[in-house]
Design a protein around this motif. Structure first.
Motif, PDB file in Angstrom:
ATOM      1  N   CYS A 186       0.772  -1.112  -0.080  1.00 26.57           N
ATOM      2  CA  CYS A 186       0.177   0.162  -0.069  1.00 26.57           C
ATOM      3  C   CYS A 186       0.999   1.256   0.177  1.00 26.57           C
ATOM      4  O   CYS A 186       1.889   1.339   0.888  1.00 26.57           O
ATOM      5  CB  CYS A 186      -0.780  -0.123   1.194  1.00 26.57           C
ATOM      6  SG  CYS A 186      -1.655   1.384   1.561  1.00 26.57           S
ATOM      7  N   CYS A 195       0.165   3.578   3.402  1.00 25.76           N
ATOM      8  CA  CYS A 195       0.450   3.296   4.742  1.00 25.76           C
ATOM      9  C   CYS A 195       1.684   2.249   4.834  1.00 25.76           C
ATOM     10  O   CYS A 195       2.052   2.106   5.651  1.00 25.76           O
ATOM     11  CB  CYS A 195      -0.723   2.424   5.421  1.00 25.76           C
ATOM     12  SG  CYS A 195      -1.205   0.826   5.037  1.00 25.76           S
ATOM     13  N   CYS A 248      -6.576  -2.796   1.450  1.00 29.51           N
ATOM     14  CA  CYS A 248      -5.519  -2.734   2.259  1.00 29.51           C
ATOM     15  C   CYS A 248      -5.787  -3.229   3.721  1.00 29.51           C
ATOM     16  O   CYS A 248      -6.738  -2.471   4.350  1.00 29.51           O
ATOM     17  CB  CYS A 248      -4.593  -1.410   2.504  1.00 29.51           C
ATOM     18  SG  CYS A 248      -3.293  -1.367   3.535  1.00 29.51           S
ATOM     19  N   CYS A 253      -4.755   0.236   6.220  1.00 24.41           N
ATOM     20  CA  CYS A 253      -5.424   1.538   6.232  1.00 24.41           C
ATOM     21  C   CYS A 253      -6.913   1.390   5.595  1.00 24.41           C
ATOM     22  O   CYS A 253      -7.512   2.451   5.586  1.00 24.41           O
ATOM     23  CB  CYS A 253      -4.521   2.653   5.771  1.00 24.41           C
ATOM     24  SG  CYS A 253      -4.346   2.390   3.969  1.00 24.41           S
ATOM     25  N   SER A 281      -7.357   1.104   2.643  1.00 23.19           N
ATOM     26  CA  SER A 281      -7.545   1.789   1.218  1.00 23.19           C
ATOM     27  C   SER A 281      -7.820   0.909   0.240  1.00 23.19           C
ATOM     28  O   SER A 281      -7.752  -0.442   0.432  1.00 23.19           O
ATOM     29  CB  SER A 281      -5.958   2.535   0.876  1.00 23.19           C
ATOM     30  OG  SER A 281      -4.899   1.235   0.444  1.00 23.19           O
TER      31      SER A 281
END
Ligand SMILES: [Zn+2]
Length: 232
Positions: free
Chosen positions: A3, A6, A22, A25, A27
């Motif tokens: 990612c 992060c 992810c 985080c 995402s």
């Protein structure tokens, strides 16, 4: 593969999309492409940034990068962002009081399809709020087919059927793009992330090849203030 927001290396598999979320985080592939664009713009600590419906990982990174007071995060319902205690309320159907020529960067992802106002209204105000040198980075979910919208009481099932999600008020179809968003802002003929980033960079950030080009639910648009077309 990691990612790029992060640094996480674990991804959760989503139905039909594969391992794209992810685990650290949260995402999504579109959030990581958005972050590549944010990095590309070389955000400076003194920039004023408005971030609507903030994603946790992006929020944490921008909070570190920007001078205190320069980063505004906002949503219609700030209580939905417990990780962002500074999130303020914004009503994108009522934006006259927000300042003009103020922000270096305005960011939002999957917001426009929720706003019960004529499409040009929030787009006009967000571009009004940009500095002349500013950038409007947005992810808008484009769907196959034609444009459709309804602000009436049609129920969740009908919204799901017509717009793809029960809390959406519109669908932004790719077939008649020129007649809705394309009549308001200048759009690229075919958005292609490879214009900005190498294939290795996109792969390293776990952004699937199917997301690299065209108008789809993860398309990132990088619009300049002057890309708004309807000025008097
Ligand atoms: Zn992450």
């Amino acid at each position: 593969m990691h990612c790029n927001i992060c640094g996480g290396t674990e991804f959760v598999t989503l139905k039909k999309r594969g391992p794209v979320r992810c685990a650290s985080c949260m995402s999504l592939e579109r959030t990581r492409l958005l972050w590549l664009h944010i990095e590309r713009l070389q955000v400076q600590p003194g920039w004023r940034v408005l971030h609507l419906a903030p994603e946790r990982g992006v929020y944490q990174r921008l909070t570190q990068m920007l001078a205190p007071g320069n980063y505004t995060v906002a949503d219609f319902d700030p209580t939905g962002y417990p990780f962002a205690p500074d999130c303020v309320q914004i009503d994108l159907t009522c934006m006259e009081d927000w300042p003009s020529d103020h922000y270096d960067l305005i960011i939002h992802s999957h917001v426009i399809e929720h706003i019960p106002a004529t499409l040009a209204y929030p787009i006009f105000h967000l571009h009004r709020m940009l500095k002349p040198t500013g950038t409007h980075l947005c992810v808008i979910p484009f769907l196959p087919g034609d444009y459709d919208e309804c602000f009436g009481l049609i129920g969740k099932n009908e919204r799901l059927r017509r717009f793809g999600q029960s809390d959406h008020v519109r669908r932004l179809g790719t077939e008649d793009l020129h007649a809705h968003l394309g009549s308001i802002v200048t759009l690229p003929a075919v958005p292609d992330a490879r214009e900005f980033f190498s294939e290795d960079t996109l792969r390293d950030a776990n952004i699937p090849e199917s997301d690299w080009s065209g108008f789809h639910i993860g398309t990132v648009l990088a619009l300049r203030k002057q890309d708004y077309k309807l000025s008097l």
